[in-house]
Design a protein around this motif. Structure first.
Motif, PDB file in Angstrom:
ATOM      1  N   ASP A 198     -63.251  25.478  20.984  1.00 39.98           N
ATOM      2  CA  ASP A 198     -63.164  24.154  20.358  1.00 39.98           C
ATOM      3  C   ASP A 198     -63.772  23.100  21.271  1.00 39.98           C
ATOM      4  O   ASP A 198     -63.063  22.336  21.922  1.00 39.98           O
ATOM      5  N   GLU A 201     -58.094  27.510  27.679  1.00 37.96           N
ATOM      6  CA  GLU A 201     -57.737  26.829  26.447  1.00 37.96           C
ATOM      7  C   GLU A 201     -56.286  27.146  26.097  1.00 37.96           C
ATOM      8  O   GLU A 201     -55.789  28.232  26.399  1.00 37.96           O
ATOM      9  N   ARG A 222     -57.765  17.128  26.236  1.00 37.18           N
ATOM     10  CA  ARG A 222     -58.251  17.923  27.371  1.00 37.18           C
ATOM     11  C   ARG A 222     -57.508  17.511  28.627  1.00 37.18           C
ATOM     12  O   ARG A 222     -56.939  16.426  28.696  1.00 37.18           O
ATOM     13  N   THR A 253     -69.696  24.193  18.588  1.00 31.66           N
ATOM     14  CA  THR A 253     -69.113  24.950  19.695  1.00 31.66           C
ATOM     15  C   THR A 253     -70.001  26.129  20.074  1.00 31.66           C
ATOM     16  O   THR A 253     -70.228  26.395  21.265  1.00 31.66           O
ATOM     17  N   SER A 272     -57.156  23.661  21.994  1.00 32.33           N
ATOM     18  CA  SER A 272     -57.956  24.218  20.897  1.00 32.33           C
ATOM     19  C   SER A 272     -57.168  24.286  19.596  1.00 32.33           C
ATOM     20  O   SER A 272     -56.027  24.745  19.556  1.00 32.33           O
ATOM     21  N   ARG A 273     -57.852  23.862  18.519  1.00 38.04           N
ATOM     22  CA  ARG A 273     -57.281  23.952  17.177  1.00 38.04           C
ATOM     23  C   ARG A 273     -57.661  25.261  16.498  1.00 38.04           C
ATOM     24  O   ARG A 273     -57.349  25.463  15.333  1.00 38.04           O
ATOM     25  N   SER A 304     -62.730  19.187  20.772  1.00 38.00           N
ATOM     26  CA  SER A 304     -61.354  18.723  20.895  1.00 38.00           C
ATOM     27  C   SER A 304     -61.264  17.468  21.759  1.00 38.00           C
ATOM     28  O   SER A 304     -61.919  17.358  22.796  1.00 38.00           O
ATOM     29  N   SER A 329     -68.240  15.078  23.870  1.00 44.09           N
ATOM     30  CA  SER A 329     -67.379  16.267  23.869  1.00 44.09           C
ATOM     31  C   SER A 329     -68.150  17.511  24.292  1.00 44.09           C
ATOM     32  O   SER A 329     -67.686  18.299  25.119  1.00 44.09           O
ATOM     33  N   ASN A 366     -67.450  21.968  13.657  1.00 41.79           N
ATOM     34  CA  ASN A 366     -66.952  22.292  14.993  1.00 41.79           C
ATOM     35  C   ASN A 366     -67.351  23.702  15.425  1.00 41.79           C
ATOM     36  O   ASN A 366     -67.713  23.937  16.580  1.00 41.79           O
ATOM     37  N   HIS A 390     -53.062  13.881  17.728  1.00 44.57           N
ATOM     38  CA  HIS A 390     -52.449  14.702  18.766  1.00 44.57           C
ATOM     39  C   HIS A 390     -50.966  14.410  18.926  1.00 44.57           C
ATOM     40  O   HIS A 390     -50.488  13.322  18.604  1.00 44.57           O
ATOM     41  N   ALA A 403     -53.211  19.781  15.517  1.00 43.37           N
ATOM     42  CA  ALA A 403     -53.887  18.537  15.157  1.00 43.37           C
ATOM     43  C   ALA A 403     -53.453  18.132  13.759  1.00 43.37           C
ATOM     44  O   ALA A 403     -53.352  18.963  12.863  1.00 43.37           O
TER      45      ALA A 403
END
Length: 229
Positions: A150, A192, A156, A137, A114-115, A153, A176, A133, A91, A197
């Protein structure tokens, strides 16, 4: 508003200094709580030298327990906004300002970085991580009745209301999905924002594998059915 950054760390002596410096560069003057999860290396020593407050577990308890310790510590320190930020250099501190903005403007109780919102960020994600992911998700959203992109992630933000409402009982990576489930269960407003990343060979190996993914799905299903508190 008082912002406290919670950074879980387990044997992160190679990256903890750079992670803390990234925070300071991208979000100057940050209040940081490093939760040292029973590390056997110099994680705690380096974090203290960098000026972070350090809370330590005597033994390794896992990511979920570490986040719970950090969030509770931030609440006791009267944080208005709590941010979770990984210690493995995935990050950037520059993303925090945008991350907390929806909370500052009273639009959301929680914000997930979110990626999956920008093509250029998604292209950087390893294919196995991307598929895992995406699958987790979708499963999390189904059970939590949320619409996040995401759920896995690590970046947050929570306001005080959300931080106090969620109940974290998962000790490991299933935390998560559990956090998203708890936010949905408690009726928190979730937004989001896109984040960047960064992945190196070490962070790629730390991603959720198939076995962990199955455990995560099983754990969140049990919680949804109230078979665990």
């Amino acid at each position: 508003m008082k912002v406290i950054i919670v950074m879980p760390a387990y044997n992160e002596e190679k990256t903890i200094k750079q992670s803390l410096q990234s925070l300071e560069a991208g979000f100057p003057g940050a209040n940081v709580v490093v939760v040292n999860d029973g590390s056997s290396d110099k994680t705690e020593e380096i974090a203290l030298k960098e000026g972070a407050f350090v809370a330590s577990h005597i033994i390794n308890r896992g990511l979920g327990a570490t986040l719970a310790t950090g969030i509770n510590s931030a609440i006791r320190k009267n944080a208005d906004i709590i941010v979770t930020f990984d210690a493995d250099l995935q990050h950037s501190g520059r993303d925090i300002k945008n991350l907390i903005e929806p909370i500052q403007k009273k639009r959301a109780n929680a914000v997930i970085g979110s990626r999956f919102l920008r093509t250029e960020d998604l292209e950087m994600m390893p294919p196995v991580t991307k598929f895992g992911n995406w699958f987790l998700t979708g499963f999390t959203n189904l059970l939590a009745r949320t619409k996040v992109t995401d759920s896995q992630s690590g970046l947050r933000a929570f306001d005080k209301k959300a931080a106090k409402a969620i109940s974290i009982v998962c000790d490991r990576y299933d935390v998560s999905s559990e956090i998203v489930y708890e936010l949905g269960r408690c009726g928190m407003k979730i937004e989001e924002v896109p984040i960047k990343a960064l992945y190196d060979e070490r962070s790629k190996r730390k991603g959720t594998n198939v076995r962990e993914g199955v455990k995560i799905m099983y754990g969140i299903l049990l919680k949804r059915l109230w078979l665990r508190k």
